[in-house]
Design a protein around this motif. Structure first.
Motif, PDB file in Angstrom:
ATOM      1  N   SER A  78      -1.544  -4.746  -8.354  1.00 15.06           N
ATOM      2  CA  SER A  78      -2.906  -4.164  -7.799  1.00 15.06           C
ATOM      3  C   SER A  78      -3.881  -5.215  -8.023  1.00 15.06           C
ATOM      4  O   SER A  78      -3.669  -5.699  -9.078  1.00 15.06           O
ATOM      5  N   TYR A  79      -4.944  -5.168  -7.541  1.00 13.09           N
ATOM      6  CA  TYR A  79      -6.263  -5.720  -7.652  1.00 13.09           C
ATOM      7  C   TYR A  79      -6.711  -5.617  -9.173  1.00 13.09           C
ATOM      8  O   TYR A  79      -6.845  -6.330  -9.922  1.00 13.09           O
TER       9      TYR A  79
ATOM     10  N   GLN B  26      -4.661  -4.355 -11.597  1.00 14.98           N
ATOM     11  CA  GLN B  26      -3.869  -4.637 -12.810  1.00 14.98           C
ATOM     12  C   GLN B  26      -4.006  -6.026 -12.754  1.00 14.98           C
ATOM     13  O   GLN B  26      -3.886  -6.637 -14.170  1.00 14.98           O
TER      14      GLN B  26
ATOM     15  N   LYS C 282      -3.491  -2.988  -2.664  1.00  2.67           N
ATOM     16  CA  LYS C 282      -4.247  -1.940  -3.335  1.00  2.67           C
ATOM     17  C   LYS C 282      -3.598  -1.089  -4.364  1.00  2.67           C
ATOM     18  O   LYS C 282      -2.218  -1.130  -4.087  1.00  2.67           O
ATOM     19  N   SER C 283      -4.024  -0.305  -5.364  1.00  2.88           N
ATOM     20  CA  SER C 283      -3.391   0.302  -6.349  1.00  2.88           C
ATOM     21  C   SER C 283      -2.540   1.384  -5.615  1.00  2.88           C
ATOM     22  O   SER C 283      -1.636   1.937  -6.119  1.00  2.88           O
ATOM     23  N   SER C 284      -2.953   1.933  -4.517  1.00  3.63           N
ATOM     24  CA  SER C 284      -2.243   3.007  -3.794  1.00  3.63           C
ATOM     25  C   SER C 284      -1.094   2.641  -2.823  1.00  3.63           C
ATOM     26  O   SER C 284      -0.285   3.256  -2.507  1.00  3.63           O
TER      27      SER C 284
ATOM     28  N   MET D  59       4.672   1.820  -4.894  1.00 11.26           N
ATOM     29  CA  MET D  59       4.528   1.070  -5.987  1.00 11.26           C
ATOM     30  C   MET D  59       5.418   1.236  -7.148  1.00 11.26           C
ATOM     31  O   MET D  59       5.640   0.579  -8.027  1.00 11.26           O
TER      32      MET D  59
ATOM     33  N   GLN E 290       6.178  -2.316  -8.303  1.00 10.82           N
ATOM     34  CA  GLN E 290       5.032  -2.889  -8.758  1.00 10.82           C
ATOM     35  C   GLN E 290       5.619  -3.763 -10.182  1.00 10.82           C
ATOM     36  O   GLN E 290       6.547  -3.320 -10.737  1.00 10.82           O
TER      37      GLN E 290
END
Length: 129
Positions: free
Chosen positions: A39-40, A42, A76-78, A111, A115
């Motif tokens: 994610s951005y 992270q 995105k984190s989602s 994720m 991830q």
């Protein structure tokens, strides 16, 4: 304007704060292994720039194609792709991820499954920030 200089010993000298941040972000993004995403936020954290997810997005928006940056691995984190659904960029990002084995369904990546979690070697030796 500052300069980024590579040295024979592998170290890098950056003479401008903005270019240093850009280097930190790009270096971190290029550490994401094939088949993984980050994610951005992270990327910002791992680059030593906590709470600067938007800065990551800014530099990605302004990167040049010649920089050979693995931009498609940042979402995105989602788990959602940040580009508008159905847009050309969303399509390209989805296709690039799919070629690496990352499943994109309805503009989202799982994720929990994909991830990137840096291992201790990455943290100690590759993430210099």
């Amino acid at each position: 304007m500052g300069t980024i200089c590579s040295h024979s010993n592998g170290s890098v000298t950056v003479n401008n704060m903005a270019e240093k941040q850009q280097y930190q972000i790009y270096h971190t993004i290029n550490l994401i292994p094939e088949g993984k995403v980050a994610s951005y936020g992270q990327i910002a954290d791992l680059a030593g720039l906590p709470r600067r997810a938007r800065l990551v997005g800014y530099y990605l928006k302004h990167c040049q194609a010649t920089e050979n940056l693995k931009w498609h691995r940042v979402i995105k984190s989602s788990g959602q792709i940040a580009f508008p659904p159905g847009s050309e960029r969303a399509k390209v990002q989805s296709e690039n991820l799919a070629m690496e084995g990352v499943v994109v369904k309805n503009g989202r990546v799982n994720m929990k499954k994909y991830q990137w979690t840096p291992d201790i070697t990455d943290i100690l030796y590759k993430l210099k920030f």
